[in-house]
Design a protein around this motif. Sequence first.
Motif, PDB file in Angstrom:
ATOM      1  N   ASP A 233       2.995  -5.364   0.314  1.00 26.33           N
ATOM      2  CA  ASP A 233       4.050  -4.359   0.155  1.00 26.33           C
ATOM      3  C   ASP A 233       4.339  -3.650   1.477  1.00 26.33           C
ATOM      4  OD1 ASP A 233       4.454  -4.909  -2.482  1.00 26.33           O
ATOM      5  OD2 ASP A 233       3.425  -3.144  -3.266  1.00 26.33           O
ATOM      6  N   MET A 234       3.284  -3.274   2.190  1.00 30.76           N
ATOM      7  CA  MET A 234       3.471  -2.592   3.480  1.00 30.76           C
ATOM      8  C   MET A 234       4.153  -3.508   4.489  1.00 30.76           C
ATOM      9  SD  MET A 234       0.088  -0.183   4.037  1.00 30.76           S
ATOM     10  CE  MET A 234      -1.147  -1.403   3.590  1.00 30.76           C
ATOM     11  N   LEU A 235       3.785  -4.776   4.483  1.00 35.17           N
ATOM     12  CA  LEU A 235       4.409  -5.737   5.399  1.00 35.17           C
ATOM     13  C   LEU A 235       5.891  -5.893   5.096  1.00 35.17           C
ATOM     14  CD1 LEU A 235       4.119  -7.842   7.646  1.00 35.17           C
ATOM     15  CD2 LEU A 235       3.474  -9.514   5.900  1.00 35.17           C
ATOM     16  N   ILE A 236       6.232  -6.011   3.809  1.00 34.65           N
ATOM     17  CA  ILE A 236       7.639  -6.132   3.420  1.00 34.65           C
ATOM     18  C   ILE A 236       8.428  -4.904   3.852  1.00 34.65           C
ATOM     19  CG2 ILE A 236       9.205  -6.171   1.428  1.00 34.65           C
ATOM     20  CD1 ILE A 236       7.199  -8.003   0.029  1.00 34.65           C
ATOM     21  N   LEU A 237       7.879  -3.718   3.597  1.00 35.75           N
ATOM     22  CA  LEU A 237       8.581  -2.485   3.966  1.00 35.75           C
ATOM     23  C   LEU A 237       8.772  -2.401   5.477  1.00 35.75           C
ATOM     24  CD1 LEU A 237       9.800   0.241   3.220  1.00 35.75           C
ATOM     25  CD2 LEU A 237       7.499   1.225   3.323  1.00 35.75           C
ATOM     26  N   ALA A 238       7.743  -2.733   6.252  1.00 35.66           N
ATOM     27  CA  ALA A 238       7.848  -2.662   7.712  1.00 35.66           C
ATOM     28  C   ALA A 238       8.924  -3.612   8.237  1.00 35.66           C
ATOM     29  CB  ALA A 238       6.495  -2.996   8.344  1.00 35.66           C
ATOM     30  N   ILE A 239       8.949  -4.836   7.720  1.00 36.14           N
ATOM     31  CA  ILE A 239       9.954  -5.812   8.171  1.00 36.14           C
ATOM     32  C   ILE A 239      11.357  -5.359   7.795  1.00 36.14           C
ATOM     33  CG2 ILE A 239      10.800  -8.173   7.853  1.00 36.14           C
ATOM     34  CD1 ILE A 239       7.884  -9.052   7.477  1.00 36.14           C
ATOM     35  N   VAL A 240      11.518  -4.874   6.570  1.00 37.78           N
ATOM     36  CA  VAL A 240      12.848  -4.458   6.114  1.00 37.78           C
ATOM     37  C   VAL A 240      13.337  -3.233   6.883  1.00 37.78           C
ATOM     38  CG1 VAL A 240      14.143  -3.534   4.160  1.00 37.78           C
ATOM     39  CG2 VAL A 240      12.628  -5.482   3.825  1.00 37.78           C
ATOM     40  N   LEU A 241      12.456  -2.276   7.158  1.00 40.38           N
ATOM     41  CA  LEU A 241      12.868  -1.117   7.952  1.00 40.38           C
ATOM     42  C   LEU A 241      13.358  -1.546   9.328  1.00 40.38           C
ATOM     43  CD1 LEU A 241      10.090   1.511   7.079  1.00 40.38           C
ATOM     44  CD2 LEU A 241      12.534   1.672   6.536  1.00 40.38           C
ATOM     45  N   ASP A 285       2.460  -9.612 -19.856  1.00 38.91           N
ATOM     46  CA  ASP A 285       2.522  -9.786 -18.404  1.00 38.91           C
ATOM     47  C   ASP A 285       3.105  -8.584 -17.673  1.00 38.91           C
ATOM     48  OD1 ASP A 285       1.544 -12.374 -18.698  1.00 38.91           O
ATOM     49  OD2 ASP A 285       3.555 -13.231 -18.932  1.00 38.91           O
ATOM     50  N   VAL A 286       3.786  -7.688 -18.396  1.00 39.39           N
ATOM     51  CA  VAL A 286       4.518  -6.602 -17.731  1.00 39.39           C
ATOM     52  C   VAL A 286       3.584  -5.699 -16.935  1.00 39.39           C
ATOM     53  CG1 VAL A 286       5.932  -4.541 -18.111  1.00 39.39           C
ATOM     54  CG2 VAL A 286       6.429  -6.626 -19.371  1.00 39.39           C
ATOM     55  N   GLY A 287       2.421  -5.369 -17.500  1.00 41.58           N
ATOM     56  CA  GLY A 287       1.499  -4.481 -16.799  1.00 41.58           C
ATOM     57  C   GLY A 287       1.121  -4.992 -15.426  1.00 41.58           C
ATOM     58  N   LEU A 288       0.818  -6.279 -15.309  1.00 43.71           N
ATOM     59  CA  LEU A 288       0.487  -6.865 -14.014  1.00 43.71           C
ATOM     60  C   LEU A 288       1.695  -6.925 -13.096  1.00 43.71           C
ATOM     61  CD1 LEU A 288      -1.860  -9.856 -14.971  1.00 43.71           C
ATOM     62  CD2 LEU A 288      -2.447  -7.962 -13.463  1.00 43.71           C
ATOM     63  N   ILE A 289       2.842  -7.279 -13.650  1.00 44.55           N
ATOM     64  CA  ILE A 289       4.024  -7.518 -12.830  1.00 44.55           C
ATOM     65  C   ILE A 289       4.572  -6.233 -12.211  1.00 44.55           C
ATOM     66  CG2 ILE A 289       6.463  -8.233 -12.976  1.00 44.55           C
ATOM     67  CD1 ILE A 289       5.487 -10.434 -14.929  1.00 44.55           C
ATOM     68  N   VAL A 290       4.448  -5.100 -12.901  1.00 43.55           N
ATOM     69  CA  VAL A 290       4.989  -3.856 -12.342  1.00 43.55           C
ATOM     70  C   VAL A 290       4.022  -3.186 -11.361  1.00 43.55           C
ATOM     71  CG1 VAL A 290       6.439  -3.426 -14.355  1.00 43.55           C
ATOM     72  CG2 VAL A 290       4.165  -2.377 -14.243  1.00 43.55           C
ATOM     73  N   LEU A 291       2.788  -3.668 -11.259  1.00 48.70           N
ATOM     74  CA  LEU A 291       1.847  -3.068 -10.309  1.00 48.70           C
ATOM     75  C   LEU A 291       2.360  -3.100  -8.863  1.00 48.70           C
ATOM     76  CD1 LEU A 291      -1.829  -3.932 -11.318  1.00 48.70           C
ATOM     77  CD2 LEU A 291      -0.882  -1.688 -10.812  1.00 48.70           C
ATOM     78  N   PRO A 292       2.852  -4.245  -8.349  1.00 44.50           N
ATOM     79  CA  PRO A 292       3.384  -4.237  -6.983  1.00 44.50           C
ATOM     80  C   PRO A 292       4.550  -3.268  -6.811  1.00 44.50           C
ATOM     81  CG  PRO A 292       2.982  -6.489  -7.710  1.00 44.50           C
ATOM     82  CD  PRO A 292       2.812  -5.617  -8.910  1.00 44.50           C
ATOM     83  N   VAL A 293       5.360  -3.094  -7.865  1.00 45.28           N
ATOM     84  CA  VAL A 293       6.485  -2.156  -7.792  1.00 45.28           C
ATOM     85  C   VAL A 293       5.972  -0.727  -7.675  1.00 45.28           C
ATOM     86  CG1 VAL A 293       8.608  -1.373  -8.912  1.00 45.28           C
ATOM     87  CG2 VAL A 293       7.846  -3.743  -9.210  1.00 45.28           C
ATOM     88  N   MET A 294       4.970  -0.374  -8.475  1.00 43.62           N
ATOM     89  CA  MET A 294       4.403   0.971  -8.435  1.00 43.62           C
ATOM     90  C   MET A 294       3.751   1.261  -7.089  1.00 43.62           C
ATOM     91  SD  MET A 294       2.782   1.017 -12.289  1.00 43.62           S
ATOM     92  CE  MET A 294       1.908   2.563 -12.040  1.00 43.62           C
ATOM     93  N   ILE A 295       3.047   0.274  -6.534  1.00 43.77           N
ATOM     94  CA  ILE A 295       2.394   0.461  -5.234  1.00 43.77           C
ATOM     95  C   ILE A 295       3.446   0.598  -4.129  1.00 43.77           C
ATOM     96  CG2 ILE A 295       0.906  -0.634  -3.508  1.00 43.77           C
ATOM     97  CD1 ILE A 295      -0.606  -1.934  -5.877  1.00 43.77           C
ATOM     98  N   TYR A 296       4.480  -0.249  -4.153  1.00 47.66           N
ATOM     99  CA  TYR A 296       5.546  -0.178  -3.148  1.00 47.66           C
ATOM    100  C   TYR A 296       6.256   1.173  -3.218  1.00 47.66           C
ATOM    101  CZ  TYR A 296       9.587  -1.554  -0.331  1.00 47.66           C
ATOM    102  OH  TYR A 296      10.550  -1.621   0.646  1.00 47.66           O
ATOM    103  N   HIS A 297       6.470   1.650  -4.444  1.00 43.83           N
ATOM    104  CA  HIS A 297       7.155   2.924  -4.640  1.00 43.83           C
ATOM    105  C   HIS A 297       6.424   4.044  -3.905  1.00 43.83           C
ATOM    106  CE1 HIS A 297       9.515   5.981  -6.713  1.00 43.83           C
ATOM    107  NE2 HIS A 297       8.387   6.614  -6.997  1.00 43.83           N
ATOM    108  N   GLN A 298       5.115   4.084  -4.051  1.00 43.14           N
ATOM    109  CA  GLN A 298       4.336   5.138  -3.405  1.00 43.14           C
ATOM    110  C   GLN A 298       4.348   4.972  -1.891  1.00 43.14           C
ATOM    111  OE1 GLN A 298       0.496   5.731  -5.104  1.00 43.14           O
ATOM    112  NE2 GLN A 298       0.000   7.468  -3.811  1.00 43.14           N
ATOM    113  N   ILE A 299       4.198   3.748  -1.411  1.00 41.55           N
ATOM    114  CA  ILE A 299       4.193   3.504   0.032  1.00 41.55           C
ATOM    115  C   ILE A 299       5.530   3.900   0.651  1.00 41.55           C
ATOM    116  CG2 ILE A 299       4.084   1.699   1.804  1.00 41.55           C
ATOM    117  CD1 ILE A 299       2.116   0.209  -0.051  1.00 41.55           C
TER     118      ILE A 299
END
Length: 319
Positions: A233-241, A285-299
């Motif tokens: 998530d941090m890598l994606i955010l850094a590249i996109v910024l 599957d929803v609980g696992l799938i939204v975890l990266p979204v929740m982590i990205y949101h905070q970052i």
Amino acid sequence: MFRKLDSFLLCLLATVILASVMPCRGAGVGVFNMLALIMIANMFFLQGARLSRRAVVEGMMDWRIHLAIGLCTFALFPLLGMGLHALVPGLLDGPMWTGVLFLCCLPSTVQSSIAFTSIARGSVAAAICSATLSNILGIFLTPLLVGLVLARHAAAGGGGIGPIVLQLLVPFIAGQVAQPWIGAWAHRHRKLLSFSDRGSILVVVYTAFSEAVVQGLWHRLPPMQLARVALVDMLILAIVLGLTRLVGRMGGFGRADRVAILFCGSKKSLASGVPIASVLFAHADVGLIVLPVMIYHQIQLFVCATLARRLGAQAEGTE
């Protein structure tokens, strides 16, 4: 503003803990699933009611900046996600990669995009219009992108595009139809309705994580996997910024518009992501799938808050 966002993140964490300790079982599952459907429909109905038709029309006028932000949100992110998956497929397990790729297909945020653009002395009007337009388009584009990116037909356990139309788009259109009568009321009670929106997300998160915990979520997800998700998530955010700043400069935009592109183009909406995930994917599957979204949101909140304050200070220094 940031205290409210932080308190919501704490509520999300508390909801995950509650679902882990006291997951919903038996007859309660059906009750919470139905409650989640009703609250999601209500959330999109109120979104439609709050958004004036004039705002929709005006939001489409400055096409250059909206095109730039839209391409970052719905093209750059998915391509980046697929590229990382192709380069290091073994870094995350299947559900976590699905969550990361789903994250890349989501629309931009509204509230934090506007707030950070304002703090950084950017074009607030452009941020409002672009973020709003992104969320409207996300109702259509996110399911289609999920189907393309995941090589499925947007039917990952959720029944295809039909549920999206019935549970998200129809309530939104109904809210637009009712807007002349209840729009003013919705604006007057915006804070109260924000509690309703966030309550909807918490109910969906609790329902999703309850089912995931019953299915053995924490046995399937070791701590190292969470750390890797945060790293991706941090890598994606850094590249996109970095790329959104490049897009703003190469596109010949003024400083204010470049700031709007930077913040609107790098955000992903948790508020839209959780409900859409609950429709697109199987409940287990929803609980696992939204975890990266929740982590990205905070970052993205912490990183962009710091960046916005720095850009705002620079703008004050040049005045």
